[in-house]
Design a protein around this motif. Sequence first.
Motif, PDB file in Angstrom:
ATOM      1  N   PHE A  87       0.822  -1.209   0.000  1.00 57.07           N
ATOM      2  CA  PHE A  87       0.000   0.000   0.000  1.00 57.07           C
ATOM      3  C   PHE A  87       0.861   1.266   0.000  1.00 57.07           C
ATOM      4  O   PHE A  87       0.346   2.353   0.206  1.00 57.07           O
ATOM      5  N   ARG A  88       2.157   1.115  -0.252  1.00 58.21           N
ATOM      6  CA  ARG A  88       3.041   2.270  -0.281  1.00 58.21           C
ATOM      7  C   ARG A  88       2.912   2.999  -1.611  1.00 58.21           C
ATOM      8  O   ARG A  88       2.453   2.433  -2.607  1.00 58.21           O
ATOM      9  N   GLU A  89       3.295   4.259  -1.625  1.00 59.13           N
ATOM     10  CA  GLU A  89       3.177   5.079  -2.828  1.00 59.13           C
ATOM     11  C   GLU A  89       4.222   4.689  -3.871  1.00 59.13           C
ATOM     12  O   GLU A  89       3.956   4.707  -5.069  1.00 59.13           O
ATOM     13  N   SER A  90       5.426   4.337  -3.425  1.00 64.36           N
ATOM     14  CA  SER A  90       6.514   4.035  -4.345  1.00 64.36           C
ATOM     15  C   SER A  90       6.566   2.543  -4.651  1.00 64.36           C
ATOM     16  O   SER A  90       5.974   1.717  -3.947  1.00 64.36           O
ATOM     17  N   ARG A  91       7.266   2.190  -5.710  1.00 63.99           N
ATOM     18  CA  ARG A  91       7.404   0.798  -6.122  1.00 63.99           C
ATOM     19  C   ARG A  91       8.189   0.004  -5.093  1.00 63.99           C
ATOM     20  O   ARG A  91       8.983   0.537  -4.337  1.00 63.99           O
ATOM     21  N   ILE A  92       7.972  -1.290  -5.113  1.00 64.52           N
ATOM     22  CA  ILE A  92       8.649  -2.191  -4.196  1.00 64.52           C
ATOM     23  C   ILE A  92       9.138  -3.398  -4.990  1.00 64.52           C
ATOM     24  O   ILE A  92       8.579  -3.711  -6.059  1.00 64.52           O
ATOM     25  N   ALA A  93      10.155  -4.059  -4.497  1.00 57.64           N
ATOM     26  CA  ALA A  93      10.671  -5.241  -5.198  1.00 57.64           C
ATOM     27  C   ALA A  93       9.578  -6.293  -5.314  1.00 57.64           C
ATOM     28  O   ALA A  93       8.875  -6.589  -4.342  1.00 57.64           O
ATOM     29  N   TRP A 104       7.778 -13.981   6.484  1.00 58.65           N
ATOM     30  CA  TRP A 104       6.865 -13.671   7.587  1.00 58.65           C
ATOM     31  C   TRP A 104       6.324 -12.260   7.429  1.00 58.65           C
ATOM     32  O   TRP A 104       7.030 -11.370   6.948  1.00 58.65           O
ATOM     33  N   LEU A 105       5.091 -12.067   7.870  1.00 60.15           N
ATOM     34  CA  LEU A 105       4.536 -10.716   7.956  1.00 60.15           C
ATOM     35  C   LEU A 105       4.795 -10.212   9.371  1.00 60.15           C
ATOM     36  O   LEU A 105       4.019 -10.468  10.289  1.00 60.15           O
ATOM     37  N   ASP A 106       5.923  -9.527   9.556  1.00 61.57           N
ATOM     38  CA  ASP A 106       6.249  -8.972  10.864  1.00 61.57           C
ATOM     39  C   ASP A 106       6.193  -7.451  10.794  1.00 61.57           C
ATOM     40  O   ASP A 106       5.810  -6.875   9.770  1.00 61.57           O
ATOM     41  N   GLU A 107       6.560  -6.782  11.892  1.00 70.18           N
ATOM     42  CA  GLU A 107       6.445  -5.328  11.927  1.00 70.18           C
ATOM     43  C   GLU A 107       7.342  -4.657  10.886  1.00 70.18           C
ATOM     44  O   GLU A 107       6.984  -3.636  10.305  1.00 70.18           O
ATOM     45  N   GLU A 108       8.510  -5.226  10.638  1.00 73.10           N
ATOM     46  CA  GLU A 108       9.408  -4.658   9.640  1.00 73.10           C
ATOM     47  C   GLU A 108       8.775  -4.705   8.247  1.00 73.10           C
ATOM     48  O   GLU A 108       8.777  -3.719   7.507  1.00 73.10           O
ATOM     49  N   VAL A 109       8.218  -5.856   7.892  1.00 71.56           N
ATOM     50  CA  VAL A 109       7.572  -5.995   6.585  1.00 71.56           C
ATOM     51  C   VAL A 109       6.321  -5.121   6.517  1.00 71.56           C
ATOM     52  O   VAL A 109       6.049  -4.478   5.498  1.00 71.56           O
ATOM     53  N   ALA A 110       5.559  -5.077   7.606  1.00 71.65           N
ATOM     54  CA  ALA A 110       4.355  -4.237   7.641  1.00 71.65           C
ATOM     55  C   ALA A 110       4.704  -2.778   7.393  1.00 71.65           C
ATOM     56  O   ALA A 110       3.987  -2.055   6.690  1.00 71.65           O
ATOM     57  N   LEU A 112       7.302  -1.705   5.670  1.00 64.50           N
ATOM     58  CA  LEU A 112       7.708  -1.612   4.273  1.00 64.50           C
ATOM     59  C   LEU A 112       6.494  -1.548   3.352  1.00 64.50           C
ATOM     60  O   LEU A 112       6.473  -0.806   2.368  1.00 64.50           O
ATOM     61  N   LEU A 113       5.470  -2.321   3.677  1.00 63.91           N
ATOM     62  CA  LEU A 113       4.270  -2.391   2.836  1.00 63.91           C
ATOM     63  C   LEU A 113       3.250  -1.313   3.170  1.00 63.91           C
ATOM     64  O   LEU A 113       2.211  -1.224   2.508  1.00 63.91           O
ATOM     65  N   LYS A 114       3.530  -0.514   4.187  1.00 62.33           N
ATOM     66  CA  LYS A 114       2.619   0.536   4.656  1.00 62.33           C
ATOM     67  C   LYS A 114       1.261  -0.052   5.069  1.00 62.33           C
ATOM     68  O   LYS A 114       0.196   0.456   4.674  1.00 62.33           O
ATOM     69  N   LEU A 115       1.325  -1.099   5.864  1.00 60.44           N
ATOM     70  CA  LEU A 115       0.095  -1.716   6.371  1.00 60.44           C
ATOM     71  C   LEU A 115      -0.420  -0.918   7.568  1.00 60.44           C
ATOM     72  O   LEU A 115      -0.400  -1.369   8.714  1.00 60.44           O
ATOM     73  N   GLU A 116      -0.871   0.274   7.265  1.00 64.89           N
ATOM     74  CA  GLU A 116      -1.436   1.181   8.255  1.00 64.89           C
ATOM     75  C   GLU A 116      -2.879   1.461   7.847  1.00 64.89           C
ATOM     76  O   GLU A 116      -3.171   1.644   6.666  1.00 64.89           O
ATOM     77  N   GLU A 117      -3.766   1.490   8.808  1.00 66.87           N
ATOM     78  CA  GLU A 117      -5.191   1.577   8.488  1.00 66.87           C
ATOM     79  C   GLU A 117      -5.512   2.775   7.601  1.00 66.87           C
ATOM     80  O   GLU A 117      -6.240   2.649   6.606  1.00 66.87           O
ATOM     81  N   ALA A 118      -4.983   3.941   7.932  1.00 66.95           N
ATOM     82  CA  ALA A 118      -5.282   5.140   7.129  1.00 66.95           C
ATOM     83  C   ALA A 118      -4.773   4.996   5.707  1.00 66.95           C
ATOM     84  O   ALA A 118      -5.449   5.402   4.750  1.00 66.95           O
TER      85      ALA A 118
END
Length: 206
Positions: A87-93, A104-110, A112-118
């Motif tokens: 859900f981030r604005e920029s491209r990701i690998a 794993w989906l941990d806090e670091e990956v979250a 990176l992926l912008k897994l924030e409710e807003a």
Amino acid sequence: MRDIKIFVTHTPNRNANCLERPFLFHVIAGGVYQKSEVPSGMYLDSQGEHISEKNKSYCELTTQYWAWKNQDADYYGFCHYRRFFSFRESRIAETSWGTAEYDWLDEEVAGLLKLEEAQVQKVVEPYDFLIAKGIDTKKLGADSVYRHYETAPELQVRDLDLFLRILDEKYPFLSETAQAYVKGSVFYPCNMIIIKKELFAEYCTV
């Protein structure tokens, strides 16, 4: 604020990391085959109305059925325990499948992926549905989706042929679209979608 629920499919009897977010629902697909203790924060697709026993044939689609029959949301999203939407604005690998893939989906990956409710709300709400990025079948060694099913070792073209026959017989209004898809050269993998409630109900009912 729309109620967005993203269902993360997990495999039975494997170690699971259930990152806590109000919009994430971790589900063991094939819950009827779960032998070990169910991790905290995890749902089973064998609860309520379900087709959990069909998981060995249907894979993550048993999670979709369970969500349809047992959960209510404005948007339903589906991903896997190691494949996620970014859900981030920029491209990701990306992997060759066009997805973001991690062990794993941990806090670091979250983060990176912008897994924030807003941020999830901001990305999802302007659209009726989102799907995993399409892949050029030439990158998979085939000139069409159908040919990919013929040549990929993990796929069975007879299953695709059966699917197309069933569409012709029961849902002919979908046949032309299905034929155009399998003759085309963009493959949409992984059963990853985020979709509005009304469209999801229609998708599951057809």
